[in-house]
Scaffold this motif. Structure first.
Motif, PDB file in Angstrom:
ATOM      1  N   UNK A   1       0.655  -1.233   0.089  1.00 19.54           N
ATOM      2  CA  UNK A   1       0.015   0.064  -0.265  1.00 19.54           C
ATOM      3  C   UNK A   1       0.831   1.220   0.056  1.00 19.54           C
ATOM      4  N   UNK A   2       2.063   1.443   0.792  1.00 22.01           N
ATOM      5  CA  UNK A   2       2.903   2.468   0.778  1.00 22.01           C
ATOM      6  C   UNK A   2       3.352   2.765  -0.726  1.00 22.01           C
ATOM      7  N   UNK A   3       3.960   1.694  -1.352  1.00 27.34           N
ATOM      8  CA  UNK A   3       4.510   1.829  -2.722  1.00 27.34           C
ATOM      9  C   UNK A   3       3.422   2.429  -3.758  1.00 27.34           C
ATOM     10  N   UNK A   4       2.117   1.708  -3.399  1.00 24.56           N
ATOM     11  CA  UNK A   4       0.872   2.390  -4.225  1.00 24.56           C
ATOM     12  C   UNK A   4       0.663   3.764  -4.032  1.00 24.56           C
ATOM     13  N   UNK A   5       0.831   4.256  -3.058  1.00 22.35           N
ATOM     14  CA  UNK A   5       0.526   5.580  -2.673  1.00 22.35           C
ATOM     15  C   UNK A   5       1.633   6.475  -3.281  1.00 22.35           C
ATOM     16  N   UNK A   6       2.753   5.936  -3.352  1.00 24.53           N
ATOM     17  CA  UNK A   6       3.907   6.699  -3.689  1.00 24.53           C
ATOM     18  C   UNK A   6       4.188   6.926  -5.329  1.00 24.53           C
ATOM     19  N   UNK A   7       3.609   5.928  -5.970  1.00 24.04           N
ATOM     20  CA  UNK A   7       3.259   5.769  -7.331  1.00 24.04           C
ATOM     21  C   UNK A   7       2.313   6.899  -7.574  1.00 24.04           C
ATOM     22  N   UNK A   8       1.073   6.921  -6.830  1.00 24.71           N
ATOM     23  CA  UNK A   8      -0.098   7.773  -7.131  1.00 24.71           C
ATOM     24  C   UNK A   8       0.511   9.155  -6.985  1.00 24.71           C
ATOM     25  N   UNK A   9       1.190   9.704  -5.879  1.00 27.62           N
ATOM     26  CA  UNK A   9       1.745  10.722  -5.771  1.00 27.62           C
ATOM     27  C   UNK A   9       2.719  11.383  -6.792  1.00 27.62           C
ATOM     28  N   UNK A  10       3.695  10.394  -7.102  1.00 28.31           N
ATOM     29  CA  UNK A  10       4.471  10.840  -8.296  1.00 28.31           C
ATOM     30  C   UNK A  10       3.719  11.048  -9.692  1.00 28.31           C
ATOM     31  N   UNK A  11       2.656  10.232  -9.994  1.00 28.41           N
ATOM     32  CA  UNK A  11       1.852  10.575 -11.047  1.00 28.41           C
ATOM     33  C   UNK A  11       1.131  11.891 -11.094  1.00 28.41           C
TER      34      UNK A  11
END
Length: 358
Positions: free
Chosen positions: A221-231
């Motif tokens: 979940x942490x990685x998923x949120x990091x990718x969302x923030x990046x996009x």
């Protein structure tokens, strides 16, 4: 696979840690079915869901491996120690369970992916693994010789050990499989990828960014949120594949970001090959999938997961992929993404060495 035939009744059991151990047995199942063998899959519920998507109607039943939970922090030493203890306990239990399953279901061959207790006297027992020399966290690095001895003794109980890597150097796994020469029943079989069965059609207009999320919670979940923030920060049209096959197929889109629990392998291959940029974990199965598709990517190891950290560094050294730490995602720029596209996946033995072609 030459030794398998239509009279075989083969039980396949992948480890339930993430999805990688399941995705890489897809070409194995496909090859066995083409041989006319009868295939059964014993696995964790989320793995059964994934295998069912690839092979509708295949005989699957619940045969759990271990539950894995990581720390939300970068340091995973104690979490990994707990996992190792549970793994040792589960290995003994699943060995006993397997004897009953083999008798009840009249199994002739067992193929295990990283489940060291799944050997059975009287039937051909095969283990698939690339981890013959585990990398321990620094406080426990002194345990490395004991870990290698334990693995070697376990593997020697199997009829064969299949190592999914190239048959000649340079090998992707590096020191992870360097001790194979000491194990008489071990052999390199080539790379395993579910995408070796797929020919994506050339297309344009793909997503700016595709993120592949996988692994145990809470780091998934942490990685998923990091990718969302990046996009969001770079204003990219993004597809995030969440690695949750058990959650169905419903996609959700908010602004320019689409999240989907899982994609069938053909759809995922198409999304990856048509995307401008890809970011994902540095799990070994993911690396083999990317090489199969000749796809560049930024690899982000799960914090504290020593094998993924080693593989990310090795892929960078081999100049196959770019890599960065999870904490550095917030500093990735468009220039960094462009640079990752300049990292070319090798077109020689790495891109042609697939199990299905052996």
């Amino acid at each position: 696979m030459e030794s398998f035939n239509a009279n075989e009744r083969v039980l396949i059991c992948p480890l339930g840690w993430g999805l990688g151990h399941a995705t890489r047995i897809v070409p194995v199942i496909d090859a066995l079915l083409k041989k006319g063998s009868e295939v059964l899959v014993g696995a964790d519920p989320h793995i059964i869901r994934l295998i069912g998507l690839h092979f509708p109607g295949i005989d699957c039943f619940e045969f759990r491996s271990i539950d894995v939970t990581l720390s939300s922090k970068g340091q995973q030493t104690f979490a990994l120690a707990k996992i190792a203890f549970n793994l040792l306990s589960r290995t003994a239990d699943e060995h006993k369970e397997l004897k009953r399953i083999v008798a009840d279901k009249q199994i002739t061959t067992v193929i295990s992916d990283n489940r060291y207790g799944l050997y059975c006297k009287g039937v051909k027992s095969i283990i698939i693994t690339h981890q013959l020399s585990p990398i321990f966290p620094k406080p426990f690095s002194w345990l490395k010789p004991l870990g290698e001895l334990y693995i070697r003794r376990k593997i020697n109980r199997f009829s064969e050990c299949w190592i999914p890597d190239c048959t000649i150097e340079p090998r992707l796994t590096g020191e992870l499989s360097s001790k194979a020469v000491r194990i008489s029943n071990a052999k390199f079989i080539g790379l395993l990828s579910r995408f070796s069965l797929v020919e994506p059609e050339p297309s344009t207009g793909g997503f700016d960014l595709v993120g592949l999320v996988s692994g145990p919670e809470p780091q998934r979940s942490i990685f998923e949120q990091e990718i969302i923030s990046l996009a969001q920060r770079l204003n990219l049209r993004a597809l995030i594949v969440r690695g949750l096959p058990q959650s169905g197929d419903a996609a959700s889109t908010k602004r320019k970001i689409t999240l989907v629990p899982h994609l069938p392998h053909k759809s995922l291959a198409q999304a990856l090959t048509s995307a401008t940029y890809v970011i994902c974990r540095s799990g070994y199965s993911t690396i083999m999938d990317l090489i199969s598709l000749k796809r560049s990517a930024i690899l982000v190891p799960t914090p504290g997961q020593t094998e993924q950290e080693y593989l990310a560094n090795r892929m960078s050294q081999l100049k196959l992929f770019s890599s960065c730490n999870q904490d550095s995602i917030k500093r990735i720029s468009l220039d960094d993404l462009e640079q990752s596209c300049n990292t070319k996946v090798s077109q020689n033995q790495f891109s042609s060495c697939h199990f299905i072609a052996q």
